[in-house]
Design an enzyme around this catalytic site. Structure first.
Site, PDB file in Angstrom:
ATOM      1  N   THR A   1       1.840   9.398   7.892  1.00  0.00           N
ATOM      2  CA  THR A   1       1.699   9.137   6.559  1.00  0.00           C
ATOM      3  C   THR A   1       1.113   8.214   6.352  1.00  0.00           C
ATOM      4  O   THR A   1       1.407   7.029   6.116  1.00  0.00           O
ATOM      5  CB  THR A   1       2.787   9.328   5.647  1.00  0.00           C
ATOM      6  OG1 THR A   1       3.742   8.257   6.281  1.00  0.00           O
ATOM      7  CG2 THR A   1       3.538  10.715   5.487  1.00  0.00           C
TER       8      THR A   1
ATOM      9  N   LYS B   1       6.613   3.715  17.651  1.00  0.00           N
ATOM     10  CA  LYS B   1       5.484   4.475  17.729  1.00  0.00           C
ATOM     11  C   LYS B   1       4.291   3.405  17.322  1.00  0.00           C
ATOM     12  O   LYS B   1       3.138   3.258  17.795  1.00  0.00           O
ATOM     13  CB  LYS B   1       5.054   5.656  17.036  1.00  0.00           C
ATOM     14  CG  LYS B   1       5.482   5.434  15.504  1.00  0.00           C
ATOM     15  CD  LYS B   1       4.338   4.820  14.565  1.00  0.00           C
ATOM     16  CE  LYS B   1       4.596   4.606  13.172  1.00  0.00           C
ATOM     17  NZ  LYS B   1       3.757   4.423  12.408  1.00  0.00           N
TER      18      LYS B   1
ATOM     19  N   THR C   1       0.786  -1.277  -0.068  1.00  0.00           N
ATOM     20  CA  THR C   1       0.003  -0.018   0.261  1.00  0.00           C
ATOM     21  C   THR C   1       0.862   1.222   0.127  1.00  0.00           C
ATOM     22  O   THR C   1       0.676   2.283  -0.785  1.00  0.00           O
ATOM     23  CB  THR C   1      -0.853   0.110   1.232  1.00  0.00           C
ATOM     24  OG1 THR C   1      -0.193  -0.134   2.264  1.00  0.00           O
ATOM     25  CG2 THR C   1      -1.969  -1.207   1.115  1.00  0.00           C
TER      26      THR C   1
ATOM     27  N   ASP D   1       3.830  11.138  13.883  1.00  0.00           N
ATOM     28  CA  ASP D   1       3.522   9.727  13.577  1.00  0.00           C
ATOM     29  C   ASP D   1       2.746   8.908  14.724  1.00  0.00           C
ATOM     30  O   ASP D   1       1.854   8.198  14.441  1.00  0.00           O
ATOM     31  CB  ASP D   1       4.740   9.034  13.014  1.00  0.00           C
ATOM     32  CG  ASP D   1       4.555   8.034  12.190  1.00  0.00           C
ATOM     33  OD1 ASP D   1       3.346   7.700  11.504  1.00  0.00           O
ATOM     34  OD2 ASP D   1       5.525   7.282  11.539  1.00  0.00           O
TER      35      ASP D   1
ATOM     36  N   GLU E   1       3.611  -3.964  11.849  1.00  0.00           N
ATOM     37  CA  GLU E   1       4.966  -3.768  12.155  1.00  0.00           C
ATOM     38  C   GLU E   1       5.161  -3.700  13.724  1.00  0.00           C
ATOM     39  O   GLU E   1       6.118  -3.849  14.290  1.00  0.00           O
ATOM     40  CB  GLU E   1       5.459  -2.626  11.449  1.00  0.00           C
ATOM     41  CG  GLU E   1       5.737  -2.580   9.957  1.00  0.00           C
ATOM     42  CD  GLU E   1       6.812  -3.589   9.600  1.00  0.00           C
ATOM     43  OE1 GLU E   1       7.174  -4.167  10.672  1.00  0.00           O
ATOM     44  OE2 GLU E   1       7.347  -3.464   8.434  1.00  0.00           O
TER      45      GLU E   1
ATOM     46  N   ARG F   1      -3.192  -0.156  10.823  1.00  0.00           N
ATOM     47  CA  ARG F   1      -3.248  -1.363  11.161  1.00  0.00           C
ATOM     48  C   ARG F   1      -2.875  -2.021  12.608  1.00  0.00           C
ATOM     49  O   ARG F   1      -3.268  -2.843  12.831  1.00  0.00           O
ATOM     50  CB  ARG F   1      -2.277  -2.243  10.131  1.00  0.00           C
ATOM     51  CG  ARG F   1      -1.065  -2.030  10.263  1.00  0.00           C
ATOM     52  CD  ARG F   1      -0.267  -2.496   8.851  1.00  0.00           C
ATOM     53  NE  ARG F   1      -0.659  -1.816   7.676  1.00  0.00           N
ATOM     54  CZ  ARG F   1      -0.184  -2.000   6.571  1.00  0.00           C
ATOM     55  NH1 ARG F   1       1.024  -2.942   6.409  1.00  0.00           N
ATOM     56  NH2 ARG F   1      -0.471  -1.296   5.244  1.00  0.00           N
TER      57      ARG F   1
END
Length: 352
Positions: free
Chosen positions: A134, A187, A10, A240, A277, A251
């Site tokens: 982002t 994060k 993505t 972020d 992640e 996600r």
């Protein structure tokens, strides 16, 4: 410029489309031949169904073809595949090349950031970390977005800044590559905590506490590792963290929410359907916290839930039951005694 996009997920495809729209030549490679076939046939990325892929973008199954005669190499593969992909691409990347990495993570065995992993496999290139608040879903819709181009070589950071800046993407530079990358990895763990909290039915008070104290423990570790404290209050840190810990597009936040609702971590990842992640980053974060002697209670609580079967509500009770302390750093002052200058730090009781 001519840009190779290595990875067709993505984020890679959102950036590929954006760069193509604003005049760059773009070639996209994926390790999955069937993914290239589908992208070529449909001109759609499956997780960005409303985004039309420009006809000018070239898709290839050959990494050699992707890397030939390019000005910038954009690495957009999940963190667990960065080393393998770097090794595969190395023979086709020339001396002095500029690589831009957008993966966010820390390699658990080596404790290397993604740019360090790439440099270890492709030493002939200069690597820039491109990171910040982002979401691909919004970049794909041309929603105004800001990001950070991080590299110790500021000329290369500025080169990437100029290449990626356009009317909908504003790029800042930062020489603190390690700090920017550490923010990008840590994060995601705090976003898992935020999602778990929401899944348990807790509200905005709890979310604000997790974001604020999560940023505090991210900063503590970063400063101990030699990073600039300002990085953690900037776009790659606070920015972020806010977007990842609060957005429906996140996600990590979504995965945490499902865990709070009662799903096991593996079930939650399966439901999300994409790489989470934050889960990949936990082992390295725990090792770094121990190595540098930094207390990271929220990260440790997420680790307990994800990797050790702890009950999320019990993890929250333990966090809330920790010993009380001051929010501010311990005050430091100088004391002249005789001909000697002493630096004195107070403990929490006010005693020197």
């Amino acid at each position: 410029m001519n840009i190779a996009v290595i990875g067709a997920g993505t984020w890679g495809m959102a950036l590929a489309r954006l760069m193509s729209v604003y005049g760059h030549g773009v070639t996209v490679w994926s390790a999955l031949p069937e993914e290239i076939d589908e992208l070529n046939r449909t001109r759609r990325q499956k997780n960005l169904p409303d985004m039309i892929i420009p006809d000018e973008i070239v898709f290839t199954k050959s990494i050699e073809e992707a890397c030939k005669d390019k000005d910038i190499y954009l690495f957009a593969v999940p963190s667990v595949f960065v080393r393998r992909t770097s090794r595969l691409a190395c023979p086709f990347i020339p001396e002095g090349a500029t690589i831009v990495d957008v993966a966010k993570g820390i390699e658990p065995d080596t404790l290397m950031t993604m740019s360090e992993v790439i440099r270890s496999e492709i030493p002939q290139a200069t690597v820039v970390a491109l990171s910040g608040p982002t979401h691909a879903e919004e970049v794909a819709r041309d929603i105004p977005t800001t990001i950070v181009s991080a590299c110790e070589d500021m000329e290369t950071a500025k080169k990437v800044q100029e290449a990626f800046t356009n009317p909908v993407l504003r790029v800042y530079t930062n020489p603190d590559t390690k700090g920017v990358e550490l923010c990008g990895a840590l994060k995601n763990i705090i976003a898992l905590a935020s999602g778990i909290s929401a899944g348990l039915g807790y509200g905005d008070n709890t979310k604000a506490a997790l974001i604020t104290r999560g940023l505090a423990e991210m900063s503590r570790l970063g400063v101990k590792m030699g990073c600039l404290p300002e990085t953690f209050s900037g776009l790659a840190g606070m920015g972020d963290l806010i977007v990842t810990a609060t957005s429906i597009h996140s996600r990590n936040n979504r995965c945490g929410y499902l865990i709070g609702q009662g799903y096991t971590p593996s079930e939650a990842v399966k439901q999300v359907g994409m790489v989470v992640e934050g889960i990949n980053a936990i082992p390295a974060a725990m090792t770094l916290a121990e190595k540098y002697g930094v207390e990271m209670p929220i990260t440790a609580s997420v680790d307990a839930v994800i990797n050790h079967g702890a009950d999320p509500k019990e993890a929250v009770r333990k966090l809330m039951g920790r010993s009380t302390k001051t929010e501010l750093p311990k005050p430091v002052f100088n004391l002249n005694y005789g001909n000697t200058l002493y630096t004195v730090q107070e403990d929490l009781s006010g005693k020197a």
